[in-house]
Every structure is written in C-alpha cells, then in structure tokens.
Design a protein around this motif. Structure first.
Motif, short mmCIF file in Angstrom:
data_model
loop_
_atom_site.label_atom_id
_atom_site.label_comp_id
_atom_site.label_asym_id
_atom_site.label_seq_id
_atom_site.Cartn_x
_atom_site.Cartn_y
_atom_site.Cartn_z
N VAL A 118 -59.14 69.75 79.05
CA VAL A 118 -57.90 69.80 78.29
C VAL A 118 -56.75 69.25 79.14
N LYS A 119 -55.98 68.36 78.55
CA LYS A 119 -54.80 67.82 79.23
C LYS A 119 -53.61 68.70 78.88
N HIS A 120 -53.01 69.31 79.89
CA HIS A 120 -51.93 70.26 79.62
C HIS A 120 -50.60 69.55 79.44
N SER A 121 -49.74 70.15 78.66
CA SER A 121 -48.39 69.62 78.44
C SER A 121 -47.46 70.11 79.54
N PHE A 122 -46.42 69.33 79.79
CA PHE A 122 -45.44 69.70 80.81
C PHE A 122 -44.47 70.74 80.23
N ILE A 123 -44.49 71.93 80.78
CA ILE A 123 -43.59 73.00 80.37
C ILE A 123 -42.77 73.42 81.58
N PRO A 124 -41.47 73.12 81.61
CA PRO A 124 -40.65 73.48 82.77
C PRO A 124 -40.35 74.98 82.79
N LYS A 125 -39.61 75.40 83.81
CA LYS A 125 -39.25 76.81 83.94
C LYS A 125 -38.35 77.24 82.78
N LYS A 126 -38.23 78.56 82.62
CA LYS A 126 -37.50 79.09 81.48
C LYS A 126 -36.05 78.62 81.43
N GLU A 127 -35.36 78.60 82.60
CA GLU A 127 -33.95 78.19 82.60
C GLU A 127 -33.80 76.71 82.20
N ILE A 128 -34.79 75.89 82.59
CA ILE A 128 -34.77 74.48 82.19
C ILE A 128 -35.04 74.35 80.70
#
Length: 318
Positions: A118-128
């Motif tokens: 599975v190719k994961h999506s880019f999920i930044p930190k919560k504040e971003i």
C-alpha cells in the motif's frame, strides 16, 4: 506465488459515512497462515474510542484505511494518538470487481497492508493540517471573490460602461468612486467625474468617453449592489483567514521565513507553502515527487521538433 509478510499483526478498515468495518489479521511467523477477526463500528465518537481500544486489546498498532471523502478525518484524529495509521488513496486498495462487500474490502486492505503493498498518503502533523484547512478555505473565498468580480464586470458591459478598458484596475480607487457616483445620479457631470479620477491616471478623456451612453437598468443595479456588498464581506473574511494563518504560523516562523529568501515569495505565500507541504521533507522521495504534490508535473514535451512551453505546468491529480 507468495508475498513477503512485513506486518504480522495489522488492521484494515473499510470506512463509510455511518459504518466502519475493521479487520485484524494475525499471521503466524512459522506457517505464515493468517487468521482474521472482524467487527463493525459506527462513526459516533464513543464507537471510535471503542474501535481504538479493540485494536489495542489485540496488540494491533498498525492500521490501514482508505481516504473516503471527509469521513476518514475524525477516525484518523482519534486513532493517531496511539496507533500508526496508514492513509491511502482508494485506487491503491481497489478490490476485484464483482467481489466487493464491506467485509471483503476490509480484509483486502488488511492483506495488502501486511505485505507492504500500500502506498501511503502524506499526512502532516496536526498543527500543519489545521493551517492547511484555513489556507484552503481562504483559497475558496478568493475564488468566490473572483467570480463575483466577473459578475460585476458583466453588469458593467450590459450597462454600456467600458471602464475596464481604460483603467488598470476596474476595482481600484478611481473606478470604485466613479461607479458610486453613477449609481447615485441619473446624469453624469464631467466635472464631478474628473475630480474622482486619480492624478496619476492617464487618458482622462477616454474615461469620460467610456461612460457615454451608459444605462443602468433596475435589475443590473440590484445585482451590482448585491455583488459589491458580497465582495466587501468576502474581503473581510479573507483578511480574517490571513490573520489566523499568521497567528498559527508564528511557532513555525523559522521555516517560512527561510522560504521568503526566494525571490518573489512573500510571507503569506511562504505560509501557504508550509501549510501544504509541511516541514519534514523526508516525506517525499525526490524533488520531482514534491513538485508533483504541489500540482505541477515537470516533463519534456516535444513533437515534430516543436516544444510546448506550457506542458511543464500540466496539472496532475495528486
């Protein structure tokens, strides 16, 4: 043909608006046989907590789910505190046509994830992510304002007013003052109009010519009043979004101030860039992937010795 098992205990979730079907796959290290347990949960907060506890009770800390609309966001927010969540695009976990059920989809996601397919999506930190929500909302407001400005200029065209052809900005100080005068009076007085023109404005005579024969009908007058009120409201909302972005970006000022050293990038532009790509560039395998994430796909486009100069700015679906 067998695939190498990377995660011996992992989970897969098939997410819907009101339902989550979760699967935990436990693979024996000797026989490589996987046993599955499945359970369904609602999307209420209490059930999301129960879902997290269910995964933890089975020592399952690696979970994969597809990004279904906005329905994945509350699930991700609850689970990310204690689990490693892999969010992936639906096209990477698409099941075989004609064999789709919620339970099979959940099991299929689990099987792909355990073999690291599975190719994961880019999920930044919560504040971003929070900054990105505000930045994208601001972008929508700017689009709405542009649409309203186009409607306003259409009203000018219908009313035989050609100001946009002789002034640099049809929403600048000169054009705005002239339109206020036209909306208030039935007859144009050249002296009044000339006083409203900015001293640096060229072709003052052409401005008077552009107003000759104007006629603002009642329907166009109503539209123009409504549109201008809406534009003023949108301006205030956009300014509020920008103020909120600056406040939230202050703890990350070292990152976006660094970007402002690039010629042509303002502080606001730098904040918008950081809100989209985050602060950890290790998320991207190469500079090409980063540019692709930004919506640009650099490429050579040449055919019959002819080059397309705009092809390198081709928008892609990220």
């Amino acid at each position: 043909m067998t695939f190498k098992v990377v995660r011996f205990i992992c989970g897969g979730m098939d997410v819907h608006k009101n339902l989550i079907v979760a699967t935990i796959g436990t693979t024996d290290r000797q026989t490589l046989i996987t046993e599955y347990i499945q359970q369904s949960f609602s999307t209420f907060y209490s059930d999301l907590i129960r879902l997290k506890e269910w995964f933890i009770s089975h020592d399952c800390y690696d979970v994969c789910m597809e990004s279904t609309g906005k329905y994945w966001i509350p699930i991700y927010n609850v689970l990310e505190t204690e689990l490693n969540i892999c969010l992936t695009h639906p096209k990477y976990v698409k099941a075989i046509k004609g064999k789709k059920t919620d339970k099979r989809d959940s099991k299929w996601i689990c099987d792909l994830y355990k073999c690291d397919l599975v190719k994961h999506s880019f999920i930044p930190k919560k504040e971003i992510r929070e900054m990105r929500e505000i930045a994208r909302y601001r972008c929508k407001l700017v689009y709405m304002r542009s649409s309203e400005r186009n409607r306003y200029q259409n009203c000018l065209t219908v009313s035989n007013i050609s100001l946009a052809s002789v002034v640099s900005d049809p929403f600048g100080k000169t054009a705005t003052n002239i339109m206020k005068e036209l909306m208030q009076s039935e007859v144009i007085e050249d002296d009044k109009i000339l006083k409203l023109i900015h001293k640096n404005c060229k072709d003052k005579d052409k401005i008077l010519d552009s107003l000759q024969g104007y006629r603002i009908e009642s329907d166009q007058r109503f539209k123009m009043d409504t549109v201008m009120n809406h534009i003023e409201y949108l301006d205030k909302q956009i300014q509020a979004c920008e103020a909120e972005l600056i406040k939230r970006a202050y703890p990350l000022r070292d990152y976006f101030q660094h970007i402002t050293h690039i010629k042509g990038i303002s502080a606001l532009s730098a904040i918008l860039i950081v809100s989209e790509i985050g602060t950890d560039m290790n998320q991207f395998e190469s500079d090409k992937q980063l540019v692709n994430w930004a919506g640009l796909s650099p490429a050579n486009n040449e055919s019959a010795n002819k080059k397309n100069p705009f092809a390198s700015l081709k928008l892609v679906n990220t």
